[in-house]
Design a protein around this motif. Structure first.
Motif, PDB file in Angstrom:
ATOM      1  N   ASP A  41       0.614  -1.405  -0.014  1.00 43.26           N
ATOM      2  CA  ASP A  41      -0.087  -0.125   0.164  1.00 43.26           C
ATOM      3  C   ASP A  41       1.066   1.040  -0.414  1.00 43.26           C
ATOM      4  OD1 ASP A  41      -2.250  -1.666   0.043  1.00 43.26           O
ATOM      5  OD2 ASP A  41      -2.661  -1.246   2.436  1.00 43.26           O
ATOM      6  N   TRP A  42       2.268   1.264   1.199  1.00 36.65           N
ATOM      7  CA  TRP A  42       2.785   2.349   0.974  1.00 36.65           C
ATOM      8  C   TRP A  42       3.377   3.025  -0.662  1.00 36.65           C
ATOM      9  CZ3 TRP A  42       7.893   2.505  -0.359  1.00 36.65           C
ATOM     10  CH2 TRP A  42       9.255   3.813   0.286  1.00 36.65           C
ATOM     11  N   ALA A  43       3.962   1.201  -1.061  1.00 36.69           N
ATOM     12  CA  ALA A  43       4.899   1.417  -2.647  1.00 36.69           C
ATOM     13  C   ALA A  43       3.992   2.102  -3.616  1.00 36.69           C
ATOM     14  CB  ALA A  43       5.251   0.438  -2.815  1.00 36.69           C
ATOM     15  N   GLN A  44       2.360   1.564  -3.133  1.00 32.01           N
ATOM     16  CA  GLN A  44       0.962   2.638  -4.093  1.00 32.01           C
ATOM     17  C   GLN A  44       0.922   3.861  -4.126  1.00 32.01           C
ATOM     18  OE1 GLN A  44      -2.220  -0.620  -4.411  1.00 32.01           O
ATOM     19  NE2 GLN A  44      -1.062  -2.457  -5.692  1.00 32.01           N
ATOM     20  N   ALA A  45       1.436   3.975  -2.995  1.00 34.94           N
ATOM     21  CA  ALA A  45       0.965   5.042  -3.029  1.00 34.94           C
ATOM     22  C   ALA A  45       1.865   6.422  -3.445  1.00 34.94           C
ATOM     23  CB  ALA A  45       0.354   5.580  -1.821  1.00 34.94           C
ATOM     24  N   LEU A  46       3.528   5.556  -3.291  1.00 33.93           N
ATOM     25  CA  LEU A  46       4.375   6.790  -3.635  1.00 33.93           C
ATOM     26  C   LEU A  46       5.126   6.214  -5.135  1.00 33.93           C
ATOM     27  CD1 LEU A  46       5.968   7.310   0.137  1.00 33.93           C
ATOM     28  CD2 LEU A  46       4.291   8.888  -0.966  1.00 33.93           C
ATOM     29  N   ASP A  47       3.767   5.245  -5.177  1.00 35.33           N
ATOM     30  CA  ASP A  47       5.210   5.134  -6.991  1.00 35.33           C
ATOM     31  C   ASP A  47       6.281   4.265  -6.949  1.00 35.33           C
ATOM     32  OD1 ASP A  47       4.712   4.316  -9.768  1.00 35.33           O
ATOM     33  OD2 ASP A  47       5.358   6.302 -10.509  1.00 35.33           O
ATOM     34  N   VAL A  48       6.394   3.991  -6.130  1.00 33.05           N
ATOM     35  CA  VAL A  48       7.487   2.697  -5.500  1.00 33.05           C
ATOM     36  C   VAL A  48       7.480   1.249  -6.018  1.00 33.05           C
ATOM     37  CG1 VAL A  48       9.602   2.142  -4.106  1.00 33.05           C
ATOM     38  CG2 VAL A  48       8.141   4.483  -3.552  1.00 33.05           C
ATOM     39  N   THR A  49       9.239   0.802  -6.579  1.00 36.59           N
ATOM     40  CA  THR A  49       8.854  -0.561  -7.059  1.00 36.59           C
ATOM     41  C   THR A  49       9.352  -1.069  -6.109  1.00 36.59           C
ATOM     42  OG1 THR A  49       8.980   0.296  -9.054  1.00 36.59           O
ATOM     43  CG2 THR A  49       9.859  -1.610  -8.753  1.00 36.59           C
ATOM     44  N   LEU A  50       8.599  -2.004  -5.759  1.00 38.30           N
ATOM     45  CA  LEU A  50       9.610  -3.221  -4.899  1.00 38.30           C
ATOM     46  C   LEU A  50       9.830  -4.448  -5.360  1.00 38.30           C
ATOM     47  CD1 LEU A  50       6.128  -3.070  -2.392  1.00 38.30           C
ATOM     48  CD2 LEU A  50       8.266  -2.116  -1.911  1.00 38.30           C
ATOM     49  N   TYR A  51      10.531  -5.356  -4.533  1.00 35.42           N
ATOM     50  CA  TYR A  51      11.245  -6.023  -5.323  1.00 35.42           C
ATOM     51  C   TYR A  51      10.860  -7.805  -4.074  1.00 35.42           C
ATOM     52  CZ  TYR A  51      13.453  -3.044  -8.108  1.00 35.42           C
ATOM     53  OH  TYR A  51      13.829  -1.994  -8.860  1.00 35.42           O
ATOM     54  N   PRO A  52      10.673  -8.632  -4.430  1.00 35.49           N
ATOM     55  CA  PRO A  52      11.010  -9.989  -3.858  1.00 35.49           C
ATOM     56  C   PRO A  52      11.596 -10.359  -2.502  1.00 35.49           C
ATOM     57  CG  PRO A  52      10.623 -10.408  -5.931  1.00 35.49           C
ATOM     58  CD  PRO A  52      11.193  -9.238  -5.936  1.00 35.49           C
ATOM     59  N   THR A  53      12.646  -9.653  -2.658  1.00 35.61           N
ATOM     60  CA  THR A  53      13.741  -9.081  -1.453  1.00 35.61           C
ATOM     61  C   THR A  53      12.959  -8.328  -0.410  1.00 35.61           C
ATOM     62  OG1 THR A  53      14.632  -7.302  -2.288  1.00 35.61           O
ATOM     63  CG2 THR A  53      15.329  -9.743  -2.424  1.00 35.61           C
ATOM     64  N   ASP A  54      12.196  -7.065  -0.676  1.00 35.32           N
ATOM     65  CA  ASP A  54      11.998  -6.150   0.479  1.00 35.32           C
ATOM     66  C   ASP A  54      10.301  -6.875   1.109  1.00 35.32           C
ATOM     67  OD1 ASP A  54      13.332  -4.068  -1.030  1.00 35.32           O
ATOM     68  OD2 ASP A  54      12.044  -3.658  -2.352  1.00 35.32           O
ATOM     69  N   TYR A  55       9.592  -7.969  -0.105  1.00 37.68           N
ATOM     70  CA  TYR A  55       8.428  -8.487   0.572  1.00 37.68           C
ATOM     71  C   TYR A  55       9.289  -9.084   1.814  1.00 37.68           C
ATOM     72  CZ  TYR A  55       5.238  -6.670  -2.777  1.00 37.68           C
ATOM     73  OH  TYR A  55       4.500  -5.462  -3.589  1.00 37.68           O
ATOM     74  N   GLU A  56      10.629 -10.233   1.134  1.00 42.30           N
ATOM     75  CA  GLU A  56      10.886 -11.149   2.460  1.00 42.30           C
ATOM     76  C   GLU A  56      11.210 -10.171   3.688  1.00 42.30           C
ATOM     77  OE1 GLU A  56      13.875 -12.906   0.724  1.00 42.30           O
ATOM     78  OE2 GLU A  56      12.676 -13.835  -1.157  1.00 42.30           O
TER      79      GLU A  56
END
Length: 64
Positions: A41-56
Motif C-alpha cells: 500500500d505504501w509503495a503504491q501510494a508513492l509509486d515505488v517499485t518493490l522487489y521480492p527481497t523487500d517483501y521478504e
C-alpha cells in the motif's frame, strides 16, 4: 483488518525512505500477509517499485 498504510508516519511517506518503512513495519510484529500488504500500500501510494527481497524483509519478523 484495516490497512496500516494510513498509520505510517508522515515523515516516512517518501520514496527514499523504503528501508525505514520496512523497519517500521517490522517493529509492528504483524502477520506476514498484513506486513506485506502494508508495504505494498505504501509503495503504491508513492509509486515505488518493490522487489521480492523487500517483501521478504517485512515478512521475516511477523508471523505467517
Amino acid at each position: 483488518m484495516a490497512s496500516l498504510a494510513t498509520e505510517i508516519p508522515i515523515e516516512l511517506m517518501n520514496p527514499a525512505r523504503k528501508f525505514d518503512v520496512i523497519a517500521w513495519i517490522q517493529q509492528k510484529h504483524l502477520p506476514s500477509r498484513f506486513a506485506r500488504l502494508t508495504l505494498e500500500d505504501w509503495a503504491q501510494a508513492l509509486d515505488v517499485t518493490l522487489y521480492p527481497t523487500d517483501y521478504e524483509l517485512v515478512g521475516k519478523v511477523g508471523h505467517t
